[in-house]
Design a protein around this motif. Structure first.
Motif, PDB file in Angstrom:
ATOM      1  N   HIS A 146       0.926  -1.278   0.036  1.00  0.00           N
ATOM      2  CA  HIS A 146      -0.165   0.004   0.026  1.00  0.00           C
ATOM      3  C   HIS A 146       0.905   1.230   0.009  1.00  0.00           C
ATOM      4  O   HIS A 146       2.154   1.308   0.632  1.00  0.00           O
ATOM      5  N   SER A 147       0.424   2.180  -0.691  1.00  0.00           N
ATOM      6  CA  SER A 147       1.203   3.549  -0.757  1.00  0.00           C
ATOM      7  C   SER A 147       0.556   4.698   0.102  1.00  0.00           C
ATOM      8  O   SER A 147      -0.440   4.669   0.457  1.00  0.00           O
ATOM      9  N   SER A 148       1.577   5.671   0.589  1.00  0.00           N
ATOM     10  CA  SER A 148       0.932   6.815   1.161  1.00  0.00           C
ATOM     11  C   SER A 148       1.834   8.176   0.415  1.00  0.00           C
ATOM     12  O   SER A 148       3.190   7.891   0.332  1.00  0.00           O
ATOM     13  N   THR A 159       6.374   9.864  -1.936  1.00  0.00           N
ATOM     14  CA  THR A 159       5.464   8.721  -1.782  1.00  0.00           C
ATOM     15  C   THR A 159       6.051   7.669  -1.272  1.00  0.00           C
ATOM     16  O   THR A 159       7.541   7.214  -1.487  1.00  0.00           O
ATOM     17  N   ALA A 160       5.572   6.909  -0.360  1.00  0.00           N
ATOM     18  CA  ALA A 160       6.219   5.655   0.139  1.00  0.00           C
ATOM     19  C   ALA A 160       5.349   4.362   0.094  1.00  0.00           C
ATOM     20  O   ALA A 160       4.119   4.459   0.337  1.00  0.00           O
ATOM     21  N   SER A 161       5.711   3.282  -0.723  1.00  0.00           N
ATOM     22  CA  SER A 161       5.228   2.066  -0.962  1.00  0.00           C
ATOM     23  C   SER A 161       5.556   0.903  -0.070  1.00  0.00           C
ATOM     24  O   SER A 161       6.914   0.698  -0.215  1.00  0.00           O
ATOM     25  N   TYR A 162       4.795   0.452   0.694  1.00  0.00           N
ATOM     26  CA  TYR A 162       5.257  -0.486   1.794  1.00  0.00           C
ATOM     27  C   TYR A 162       4.823  -1.916   1.717  1.00  0.00           C
ATOM     28  O   TYR A 162       3.494  -1.864   1.578  1.00  0.00           O
ATOM     29  N   SER A 163       5.313  -2.969   1.838  1.00  0.00           N
ATOM     30  CA  SER A 163       4.890  -4.348   1.830  1.00  0.00           C
ATOM     31  C   SER A 163       5.421  -4.893   3.010  1.00  0.00           C
ATOM     32  O   SER A 163       6.702  -5.024   3.205  1.00  0.00           O
ATOM     33  N   ARG A 164       4.572  -5.385   3.931  1.00  0.00           N
ATOM     34  CA  ARG A 164       5.014  -5.990   5.069  1.00  0.00           C
ATOM     35  C   ARG A 164       5.757  -7.215   4.925  1.00  0.00           C
ATOM     36  O   ARG A 164       6.598  -7.915   5.492  1.00  0.00           O
ATOM     37  N   SER A 165       4.964  -7.969   3.749  1.00  0.00           N
ATOM     38  CA  SER A 165       5.318  -9.427   3.621  1.00  0.00           C
ATOM     39  C   SER A 165       6.878  -9.345   2.858  1.00  0.00           C
ATOM     40  O   SER A 165       7.797 -10.215   3.187  1.00  0.00           O
ATOM     41  N   GLN A 166       7.199  -8.180   2.365  1.00  0.00           N
ATOM     42  CA  GLN A 166       8.589  -8.168   1.932  1.00  0.00           C
ATOM     43  C   GLN A 166       9.550  -7.321   2.689  1.00  0.00           C
ATOM     44  O   GLN A 166      10.589  -7.334   2.760  1.00  0.00           O
ATOM     45  N   VAL A 170       9.477   1.206  -0.772  1.00  0.00           N
ATOM     46  CA  VAL A 170      10.051   2.120  -1.893  1.00  0.00           C
ATOM     47  C   VAL A 170       9.623   3.751  -1.769  1.00  0.00           C
ATOM     48  O   VAL A 170       8.419   3.874  -1.947  1.00  0.00           O
ATOM     49  N   PHE A 171      10.649   4.434  -1.695  1.00  0.00           N
ATOM     50  CA  PHE A 171      10.291   5.842  -1.365  1.00  0.00           C
ATOM     51  C   PHE A 171      10.899   6.567  -2.709  1.00  0.00           C
ATOM     52  O   PHE A 171      11.713   6.494  -3.349  1.00  0.00           O
ATOM     53  N   LEU A 225       7.559   6.881   7.996  1.00  0.00           N
ATOM     54  CA  LEU A 225       8.809   7.324   7.230  1.00  0.00           C
ATOM     55  C   LEU A 225       8.750   8.755   7.395  1.00  0.00           C
ATOM     56  O   LEU A 225       7.725   9.078   6.662  1.00  0.00           O
ATOM     57  N   ALA A 226       9.784   9.589   7.603  1.00  0.00           N
ATOM     58  CA  ALA A 226       9.799  10.877   7.786  1.00  0.00           C
ATOM     59  C   ALA A 226      11.077  11.473   6.914  1.00  0.00           C
ATOM     60  O   ALA A 226      11.806  10.564   6.807  1.00  0.00           O
TER      61      ALA A 226
END
Length: 249
Positions: A146-148, A159-166, A170-171, A225-226
């Motif tokens: 999911h992305s924020s 934008t930060a795209s995060y995957s808990r499984s991985q 990706v920022f 992520l800041a």
């Protein structure tokens, strides 16, 4: 299985053998065991298929060090080349001469392949199976990704795209001005518990201008992520308020 015969699949597939040598190889294959013949045939087929794919997508020059190593190997394996410390005291047997010639042909075939295969690799299976996905690709393709996105007051967005499984993020900065002289943008992973932020690397002006994705792995239980502005080289703790905060979980 006869590994020497299987190794000749490369010069055979690349048509690097003369008529006599090709006939000799065919004779050897006819007299060998079924497993060797089957493996040899499979290797030749894979090589032909791989080169068909490469010819369709275009060639890529290999890294210089790959070419240099192969040319050195060709020189060492070429007929008539013998290191001084191993100079023979008498005539070379026909068996040894044939063995040396085959090693030389394999090296030449590999050198020819390097000029064609993308990235300089001669591992044909990598071409037929495709390269392994990068961490960034695995994150973006993950089912739980999911992305924020956070708008930047001075313009652009983060934008930060995060995957808990991985366990990775990706920022990307988009349309953001580079940091002022003698400053850098620094990334921070922020624990959900409210503990001190963890430094996660800095971004130089060239990094920002190129909009190159930054991959952060081993995220663990971090929740945000800041991004802050810091002195050159970064800081052990933030010295300014974040201008972007992205939710990870």
């Amino acid at each position: 299985m006869n590994d020497e015969l299987v190794g000749m699949a490369y010069p055979y597939a690349l048509d690097a053998l003369d008529v006599t040598e090709r006939h000799e190889l065919d004779t050897d294959l006819a007299a060998t065991d079924e497993r060797t013949r089957s493996t040899f045939t499979d290797e030749v087929r894979r090589i032909h298929e791989a080169f068909a794919v490469v010819s369709a997508v275009g060639a890529v020059d290999p890294p210089p060090y790959v070419r240099a190593r192969l040319l050195a190997e060709v020189g060492r394996s070429a007929p008539g080349h013998t290191p001084a410390e191993h100079s023979p005291s008498g005539p070379i047997s026909l068996t040894e001469r044939r063995s040396r010639r085959r090693r030389w042909q394999i090296a030449v075939a590999a050198a020819a392949a390097v000029g064609v295969l993308a990235g300089g690799t001669v591992i044909v299976r990598q071409l037929t199976e495709g390269p392994a996905p990068t961490v960034a690709e695995q994150v973006m393709d993950a089912a739980d990704m999911h992305s924020s996105t956070s708008a930047i007051a001075a313009g652009g967005s983060a934008t930060a795209s995060y995957s808990r499984s991985q366990d990775a993020v990706v920022f990307v900065l988009d349309g953001v001005a580079p940091p002022a002289p003698d400053t850098v943008y620094q990334l921070w992973l922020m624990p959900e518990s409210g503990d001190a932020p963890v430094p996660a690397g800095t971004l130089s002006p060239s990094d920002v201008l190129s909009n190159t994705p930054v991959v952060l792995d081993d995220v663990g239980s971090m929740s945000k992520l800041a991004v802050t502005v810091e002195p050159p080289g970064g800081s052990p703790q933030p010295t300014s308020d974040p201008f972007a905060v992205l939710q990870l979980s």
